[in-house]
Design a protein around this motif. Structure first.
Motif, PDB file in Angstrom:
ATOM      1  N   VAL A  24       0.839  -1.205   0.000  1.00 37.22           N
ATOM      2  CA  VAL A  24       0.000   0.000   0.000  1.00 37.22           C
ATOM      3  C   VAL A  24       0.873   1.255   0.000  1.00 37.22           C
ATOM      4  O   VAL A  24       0.624   2.206  -0.753  1.00 37.22           O
ATOM      5  N   SER A  25       1.906   1.255   0.815  1.00 31.90           N
ATOM      6  CA  SER A  25       2.788   2.423   0.913  1.00 31.90           C
ATOM      7  C   SER A  25       3.582   2.627  -0.373  1.00 31.90           C
ATOM      8  O   SER A  25       3.835   3.770  -0.776  1.00 31.90           O
ATOM      9  N   ALA A  26       3.984   1.536  -1.018  1.00 29.43           N
ATOM     10  CA  ALA A  26       4.755   1.645  -2.264  1.00 29.43           C
ATOM     11  C   ALA A  26       3.921   2.291  -3.360  1.00 29.43           C
ATOM     12  O   ALA A  26       4.385   3.199  -4.066  1.00 29.43           O
ATOM     13  N   VAL A  27       2.676   1.835  -3.510  1.00 29.87           N
ATOM     14  CA  VAL A  27       1.799   2.415  -4.537  1.00 29.87           C
ATOM     15  C   VAL A  27       1.502   3.880  -4.209  1.00 29.87           C
ATOM     16  O   VAL A  27       1.577   4.759  -5.076  1.00 29.87           O
ATOM     17  N   ILE A  31       2.643   7.296  -6.452  1.00 29.47           N
ATOM     18  CA  ILE A  31       1.700   8.309  -6.947  1.00 29.47           C
ATOM     19  C   ILE A  31       2.057   9.684  -6.388  1.00 29.47           C
ATOM     20  O   ILE A  31       2.115  10.682  -7.121  1.00 29.47           O
ATOM     21  N   GLY A  32       2.309   9.745  -5.077  1.00 31.86           N
ATOM     22  CA  GLY A  32       2.669  11.015  -4.458  1.00 31.86           C
ATOM     23  C   GLY A  32       3.960  11.582  -5.012  1.00 31.86           C
ATOM     24  O   GLY A  32       4.069  12.792  -5.253  1.00 31.86           O
ATOM     25  N   GLY A  33       4.950  10.718  -5.231  1.00 31.49           N
ATOM     26  CA  GLY A  33       6.231  11.172  -5.770  1.00 31.49           C
ATOM     27  C   GLY A  33       6.104  11.716  -7.176  1.00 31.49           C
ATOM     28  O   GLY A  33       6.743  12.728  -7.526  1.00 31.49           O
ATOM     29  N   SER A  97       7.393   9.577  -0.394  1.00 32.76           N
ATOM     30  CA  SER A  97       7.058  10.354  -1.594  1.00 32.76           C
ATOM     31  C   SER A  97       8.121  11.396  -1.909  1.00 32.76           C
ATOM     32  O   SER A  97       8.401  11.687  -3.081  1.00 32.76           O
ATOM     33  N   ALA A  98       8.722  11.972  -0.876  1.00 33.74           N
ATOM     34  CA  ALA A  98       9.761  12.985  -1.093  1.00 33.74           C
ATOM     35  C   ALA A  98      10.971  12.383  -1.800  1.00 33.74           C
ATOM     36  O   ALA A  98      11.570  13.013  -2.683  1.00 33.74           O
ATOM     37  N   PHE A  99      11.329  11.151  -1.440  1.00 41.00           N
ATOM     38  CA  PHE A  99      12.477  10.499  -2.068  1.00 41.00           C
ATOM     39  C   PHE A  99      12.145  10.035  -3.481  1.00 41.00           C
ATOM     40  O   PHE A  99      12.975  10.116  -4.385  1.00 41.00           O
TER      41      PHE A  99
END
Length: 215
Positions: A24-27, A31-33, A97-99
């Protein structure tokens, strides 16, 4: 070995929780990145400033502090009630997402400026240029470092153990309460993370060889 066999159900449930948290965090972070990268290279000054500020602040903030906010401060805000799993995913997405943004932005910068100028001359909008011209060419440069970010994300899921016991890193509390050797139990946790990380590492190396860009 007895620690593992006697608590096989606990280990299985915990690692399934870790995998769910990672996926979930990877997806979400991908998207956020991508959205943040679009802001940072976009033509709107306000969005560029927001993207730059977000990345600079989050990348210089410890992940543990982000978890502290979502674990303890967020519930006091009385905004939307979320389960710990949802808050853990949000913390990892906000941080990662920042990275991802910086990896994608670096890949975009490898595409010659003339490509974007030619697309604008043909009447393409910024979003069309980014999605149809720039990003497809940047993929070859982005995938290897992006894989490293996702591997780091998988290992960062262990930090959630300090705030809950549903995923792999939190097994120690259950083992301690039931009188098992915690050190031996954590060695099996480390072995489990190796099993999860090694396939991602092999995939990264395979993609890097296949999509290597001649410099």
């Amino acid at each position: 070995m007895n620690v593992l066999l006697d608590n096989l159900g606990l280990y299985g449930e915990a690692f399934l929780g870790t995998i769910r948290l990672f996926l979930v965090s990877a997806v979400g972070s991908l998207i956020g990145g991508l959205l943040l990268a679009g802001m940072r290279v976009g033509p709107v000054p306000v969005l560029r400033a927001f993207g730059t500020g977000y990345v600079n602040i989050v990348r210089n903030t410890p992940l543990t502090l982000v978890f502290f906010f979502f674990a303890f401060a967020y519930p006091r805000l009385d905004i939307v009630e979320l389960s710990f799993f949802a808050r853990a995913c949000t913390a990892l997405i906000v941080y990662t997402s920042a990275f991802v943004c910086e990896v994608v932005r670096s890949g975009i910068n490898t595409v010659p400026v003339g490509q974007a100028e030619a697309s604008r001359a043909l009447g393409f909008t910024f979003s069309q240029t980014l999605s149809s011209i720039v990003l497809p060419q940047a993929v070859r440069s982005v995938v290897p470092p992006l894989s490293s970010v996702e591997i780091a994300l998988l290992k960062n899921t262990a930090i959630a153990a300090g705030f809950s016991v549903f995923e792999a890193g939190g097994i120690y509390q259950n083992l301690s309460e039931n009188g098992y050797n915690v050190f031996a139990g954590l060695l099996w946790v480390a072995a489990g993370f190796l099993i999860l990380v090694i396939p991602l590492t092999l995939l990264q190396r395979s993609l890097e060889r296949r999509w290597s860009v001649a410099r």
